[in-house]
Design an enzyme around this catalytic site. Structure first.
Site, PDB file in Angstrom:
ATOM      1  N   HIS A 199       6.820   1.344 -21.902  1.00  0.00           N
ATOM      2  CA  HIS A 199       7.929   2.165 -22.391  1.00  0.00           C
ATOM      3  C   HIS A 199       8.309   1.911 -23.831  1.00  0.00           C
ATOM      4  O   HIS A 199       9.119   2.644 -24.392  1.00  0.00           O
ATOM      5  CB  HIS A 199       9.183   1.938 -21.528  1.00  0.00           C
ATOM      6  CG  HIS A 199       9.130   2.638 -20.220  1.00  0.00           C
ATOM      7  ND1 HIS A 199       9.642   3.903 -20.035  1.00  0.00           N
ATOM      8  CD2 HIS A 199       8.610   2.266 -19.027  1.00  0.00           C
ATOM      9  CE1 HIS A 199       9.451   4.279 -18.781  1.00  0.00           C
ATOM     10  NE2 HIS A 199       8.822   3.297 -18.144  1.00  0.00           N
ATOM     11  N   LYS A 229      23.486   8.461 -25.764  1.00  0.00           N
ATOM     12  CA  LYS A 229      22.363   7.599 -25.382  1.00  0.00           C
ATOM     13  C   LYS A 229      22.826   6.164 -25.519  1.00  0.00           C
ATOM     14  O   LYS A 229      23.910   5.911 -26.053  1.00  0.00           O
ATOM     15  CB  LYS A 229      21.159   7.863 -26.285  1.00  0.00           C
ATOM     16  CG  LYS A 229      21.517   7.843 -27.784  1.00  0.00           C
ATOM     17  CD  LYS A 229      20.360   8.239 -28.681  1.00  0.00           C
ATOM     18  CE  LYS A 229      20.028   9.703 -28.658  1.00  0.00           C
ATOM     19  NZ  LYS A 229      18.778  10.008 -27.978  1.00  0.00           N
ATOM     20  N   ARG A 230      22.043   5.209 -25.031  1.00  0.00           N
ATOM     21  CA  ARG A 230      22.420   3.816 -25.227  1.00  0.00           C
ATOM     22  C   ARG A 230      22.613   3.516 -26.704  1.00  0.00           C
ATOM     23  O   ARG A 230      21.929   4.078 -27.554  1.00  0.00           O
ATOM     24  CB  ARG A 230      21.349   2.890 -24.638  1.00  0.00           C
ATOM     25  CG  ARG A 230      21.401   2.830 -23.136  1.00  0.00           C
ATOM     26  CD  ARG A 230      22.731   2.315 -22.629  1.00  0.00           C
ATOM     27  NE  ARG A 230      22.905   0.920 -22.974  1.00  0.00           N
ATOM     28  CZ  ARG A 230      22.791  -0.083 -22.113  1.00  0.00           C
ATOM     29  NH1 ARG A 230      22.536   0.149 -20.843  1.00  0.00           N
ATOM     30  NH2 ARG A 230      22.963  -1.319 -22.526  1.00  0.00           N
ATOM     31  N   LYS A 260      18.092   3.633 -32.448  1.00  0.00           N
ATOM     32  CA  LYS A 260      18.504   5.013 -32.173  1.00  0.00           C
ATOM     33  C   LYS A 260      19.410   5.570 -33.283  1.00  0.00           C
ATOM     34  O   LYS A 260      19.677   6.760 -33.343  1.00  0.00           O
ATOM     35  CB  LYS A 260      19.195   5.098 -30.812  1.00  0.00           C
ATOM     36  CG  LYS A 260      18.235   4.852 -29.638  1.00  0.00           C
ATOM     37  CD  LYS A 260      18.969   4.924 -28.314  1.00  0.00           C
ATOM     38  CE  LYS A 260      18.090   4.603 -27.111  1.00  0.00           C
ATOM     39  NZ  LYS A 260      17.269   5.737 -26.644  1.00  0.00           N
ATOM     40  N   THR A 291      14.494  11.170 -23.372  1.00  0.00           N
ATOM     41  CA  THR A 291      14.575  12.228 -22.370  1.00  0.00           C
ATOM     42  C   THR A 291      15.850  13.051 -22.532  1.00  0.00           C
ATOM     43  O   THR A 291      15.902  14.190 -22.080  1.00  0.00           O
ATOM     44  CB  THR A 291      14.515  11.674 -20.932  1.00  0.00           C
ATOM     45  OG1 THR A 291      15.438  10.584 -20.811  1.00  0.00           O
ATOM     46  CG2 THR A 291      13.110  11.216 -20.575  1.00  0.00           C
ATOM     47  N   LYS A 345      16.708  17.091 -21.970  1.00  0.00           N
ATOM     48  CA  LYS A 345      17.824  17.620 -21.186  1.00  0.00           C
ATOM     49  C   LYS A 345      18.691  18.532 -22.043  1.00  0.00           C
ATOM     50  O   LYS A 345      19.154  19.585 -21.591  1.00  0.00           O
ATOM     51  CB  LYS A 345      18.651  16.456 -20.610  1.00  0.00           C
ATOM     52  CG  LYS A 345      17.881  15.668 -19.549  1.00  0.00           C
ATOM     53  CD  LYS A 345      18.679  14.491 -18.979  1.00  0.00           C
ATOM     54  CE  LYS A 345      18.463  13.237 -19.788  1.00  0.00           C
ATOM     55  NZ  LYS A 345      19.103  12.039 -19.155  1.00  0.00           N
TER      56      LYS A 345
END
Ligand SMILES: *Cc1c(COP(=O)(O)O)cnc(C)c1O
Length: 819
Positions: free
Chosen positions: A358, A546-547, A552, A654, A658
């Site tokens: 991952h 998101k986390r 990120k 992901t 979505k």
């Protein structure tokens, strides 16, 4: 699709009856929570016959079965999804209406099953939905954590973690399966005994043990009568009275065993993409893996006599390296308990196990100290040593003198057990989760493995289930899509392409805009109730949920908001589309800089939201406790999807999928599955900016990036950075954000700074954001692009992903279940 006839009258009676049985109340007196329980039990009654029938069919057909091994399953709520998948939404809503309750309110009573951190755990949940909906035999295998991912409260702008006691009201859907309990052994030592035939036997003694008890949760397929099982393991103390004197050991040991049972499944570790090396974590891993493998082997043996043929009927998918002890554990069972030779056991194991990688980030790779690993799992460690010895021998045979290769590929090296290397060596398949990510694995992170065994490597781009994230999460849009093109998209998402025909139609655009607006109103109400902030539903909803992780780059987003605010302060009449910047993110409890970023977002929000001089042109909202249930609301309301990770760092992502499915346009870097999203929807219908993965990697290799140059030459960026340390957003403590400032600039020249290239990408990001601003003013263009995003999301269904895993890795047998 065949199926039972949903009986409204009977269902209604059952709900009322359940309230009485459970609470000694009439339905009129019941609270929403009590009605939730009563409805859930009534739904379980509908499911239960299908559940039994499904497993009877699997037995009858002796179908090949997948065991999806994962430390995380981020399932969200079950009730709404189950009702969708038994296709009884309309009927159950009517029943509840007649009883004086609102289905949405009843659904809100359920706790999220937050047995996961983020994308990895949600992927597992989406795969289970797809497998059941497509009719394939599969078990999810995981841990029944007593406390799932913490609940997040924001107090004074700071994240506060609250334990998630999700089982406190009981879980109506679960079934305890006492009869499948297994014994799991830790520690002690291994004694070798040679029998009369000269064969060595390895006996673990002086160990501590716990009893693993599985709880089954139903995974309901969509309209096909299939109900699969998520098997989650609870730990209990072994019954010390029933052990013989030898096993019983000393009193102290018995107490320790009790404690072990209590602590092992107590809580999910809240780290996402980060390895912390905790001993209890390794115990959790071996605990659920040993239990799951024992059950899989036991189930196989109930029907088959020859374990050499296990790979014909069983496949284990390892969701990241967390379940990698499955490889030596299956070796142990075959050799120590079933009398296999090493070579025969290895042949079976390496045909049963497949590994999904991952992440390429070094800090996420699991490397256990030998001391810890061998103390906790003495027999497993012996087996890993032997796997490594034989593997290194092979490497040296293929690459004579290739000690660099030995160094990079050894499973045991430098005092550590490297789990990714073990996973690659012991699996027949190694996959990445997006095309770009798989290429990086092959070219860089696992380069030597790829050189030696290229046939193992393959890509499986992640996906998401349209049933939860459109059909359930966005009913208005789902109905609209079905009205336009029919409902085939529910089980065949590429069908949604037909919508493209309507993208240019003015009336359709108007309808689409109206749906988006209704969904924005729903989120506005949620934000008002939960955050007390007033948001203008006509503003552009710019969403990053998101986390919280440095890669990120929520920091890039908020620095840019600070920059926009400066512009507005200089020129309050600046022409810009009003925007609401929506953030939602949990930070790992020990991740200092991530938690400080949450504080920064909230501090910026406080200042901006309370400044009347900017006339409401910017609002900043941090949504507390981001989780699957509120994610569904947020996606439905989003105009713009922020996917701005440092290129090369995001495996797939992901939420990008979505949000696309819900008609949001992407602003993003060429990272993870963004690359493939842009391929599908066209670059002209997204806002792509910034460094490429190759540029990022080259820049790191050459080590020629100095953020101080940008600081010195770009006055706007300099001003924003200075505001981190001059009290602009923390007047009472100007030093508050010093660590963030330091993370961006090398104040001491030896330190690395701006590791994630926030400043280097800032101008490109800003430019892309102004393109967004310009594009949003053209209502027709935006609606068309948004509809085209929905229409081109077909590739990103987890049905497609699972289909590829089945065809290329799992080779499962499809099953039809009729009642
Ligand atoms: C989909 C999802 C994620 C993954 O989001 P990414 O942006 O892909 O990291 C995380 N948390 C929840 C609750 C999700 O539903």
């Amino acid at each position: 699709m065949s199926g039972y006839q949903f009986n409204k009258k009977q269902f209604k009676q059952e709900v009322a009856g359940n309230v009485k049985k459970l609470y000694r109340r009439t339905i009129e007196e019941a609270s929403p929570k009590q009605v939730f329980q009563a409805v859930a039990y009534a739904v379980k009654d509908v499911i239960i016959d299908e559940w039994i029938a499904t497993h009877r069919e699997y037995e009858k057909q002796d179908a090949k079965t997948l065991y999806y091994l994962s430390m995380e399953f981020l399932m969200g709520r079950a009730l709404g999804n189950n009702i969708i998948n038994i296709r009884a939404v309309k009927e159950i809503r009517e029943v509840l209406d007649e009883l004086g309750f609102d289905l949405n309110v009843i659904e809100d009573q359920e706790s999220d099953y937050a047995l996961g951190n983020g994308g990895l755990g949600r992927l597992a949940a989406c795969f289970l939905d797809s497998l059941a909906s497509m009719g394939y035999p599969a078990y999810g295998c995981g841990i029944r954590y007593k406390y799932g991912l913490f609940k997040q409260k924001i107090e004074n702008g700071y994240q506060v973690e609250i334990p998630d006691n999700w089982l406190k009201d009981g879980n109506p859907f679960e079934v305890r399966r006492e009869e499948y309990a297994a014994l799991i052994k830790f520690g002690g030592n291994v004694r070798v005994e040679c029998d009369s035939s000269g064969r060595n036997h390895f006996i673990q003694e002086n160990y501590q043990s716990v009893r693993a008890v599985p709880y089954d949760l139903p995974v309901v397929g969509y309209g096909n009568n299939v109900v699969n099982t998520l098997m989650v393991w609870d730990a209990e103390p072994v019954d010390t009275f029933n052990l013989d004197a030898f096993d019983k050991g000393e009193y102290n040991n018995a107490v320790e065993q009790e404690n072990l049972a209590k602590t092992i499944v107590e809580v999910l570790y809240p780290n996402d993409n980060h390895y912390a090396g905790k001993e209890l974590r390794l115990k959790q891993q071996y605990f659920f893996i040993s239990a799951s493998i024992q059950r899989a082997v036991g189930k196989y043996k109930a029907k088959h006599s020859d374990l050499h043929k296990l790979p014909d009927k069983v496949v284990f998918q390892l969701n990241d390296t967390h379940p990698t002890v499955a490889i030596p554990e299956l070796m142990r069972i075959l050799i120590d308990e079933e009398g296999f030779s090493w070579d025969d056991a290895w042949a079976v194991v390496t045909k049963c196990c497949a590994y999904t990688n991952h992440t390429v980030m070094a800090e996420a790779l699991e490397k256990w100290p030998i001391e810890l690993f061998s103390r906790l799992l003495p027999r497993i460690y012996q087996i890993v040593e032997e796997i490594n010895r034989r593997f290194v021998e092979e490497v040296r045979r293929i690459y004579p003198g290739g000690e660099d290769k030995v160094r990079s590929m050894s499973i045991i090296y430098d005092g550590q057990v490297k789990m990714a290397n073990l996973a690659v060596v012991g699996s027949f398949s190694v996959n990445g989760v997006a095309a770009l990510h798989t290429e990086i694995l092959k070219k860089r992170v696992l380069k030597d493995f790829y050189g030696m065994m290229p046939w193992k490597f393959n890509n499986k781009t992640n996906g998401i289930t349209q049933r939860r994230f459109l059909l359930h999460g966005n009913e208005l849009l789902a109905d609209w899509v079905t009205g336009k093109i029919g409902d085939e998209w529910i089980t065949d998402l590429p069908y949604i392409k037909k919508l493209a025909l309507f993208a240019g139609d003015e009336k359709c655009q108007q309808e689409f805009r109206n749906i988006k607006y209704q969904n924005k109103l729903r989120l506005v109400r949620y934000i008002k109730e939960n955050n007390g902030i007033d948001v203008d539903p006509r503003s552009l909803f710019d969403v990053q949920v998101k986390r919280l992780h440095e890669y990120k780059r929520q920091l890039l987003n908020i620095l840019h908001v600070m920059y926009l605010y400066n512009m507005l302060k200089d020129d309050p009449d600046m022409d810009m589309v009003p925007r609401t910047f929506i953030f939602g993110a949990k930070a790992a409890a020990g991740y200092r800089i991530a938690k400080l970023t949450i504080k920064l977002i909230n501090s910026v929000a406080d200042v901006i939201n309370n400044d009347p001089s900017i006339k409401g042109k910017i609002k900043v909202v941090f949504i507390e406790d981001y989780r699957v249930s509120n994610a569904e609301l947020i996606y439905a309301a989003a105009d713009l999807s922020e996917q701005i990770s440092t290129a090369s760092r995001e495996g797939s992502g992901t939420s990008n999928m979505k949000l696309m499915l819900n008609g949001a346009l992407t602003i993003g870097t060429m990272d993870g599955a963004n690359v493939e999203i842009v391929e599908e929807v066209g670059r002209e219908n997204a806002f792509i900016f910034g460094m490429s993965a190759d540029e990022v990697i080259a820049c790191e290799t050459n080590n020629d990036y100095n953020p101080m140059d940008i600081f010195n030459n770009d006055q706007d960026i300099r001003r924003v950075l200075m505001q981190l340390i001059n009290g602009s957003y923390a007047p009472e403590n100007p030093e508050l954000f010093r660590d963030i400032y330091n993370s961006l600039l090398n104040t001491r020249s030896t330190d690395k700074a701006d590791t994630y290239f926030n400043l280097k990408d800032f101008r490109a990001y800003d430019e892309a954001q102004w393109q967004v601003d310009k594009a949003y003013r053209d209502e027709a263009w935006w609606a068309e692009a948004a509809i085209l995003n929905v229409a081109n999301s077909g590739k990103f269904s987890s049905d497609r992903t699972v289909r590829q895993y089945i065809d290329e890795i799992w080779h499962l047998d499809k099953v039809e279940v009729s009642l």
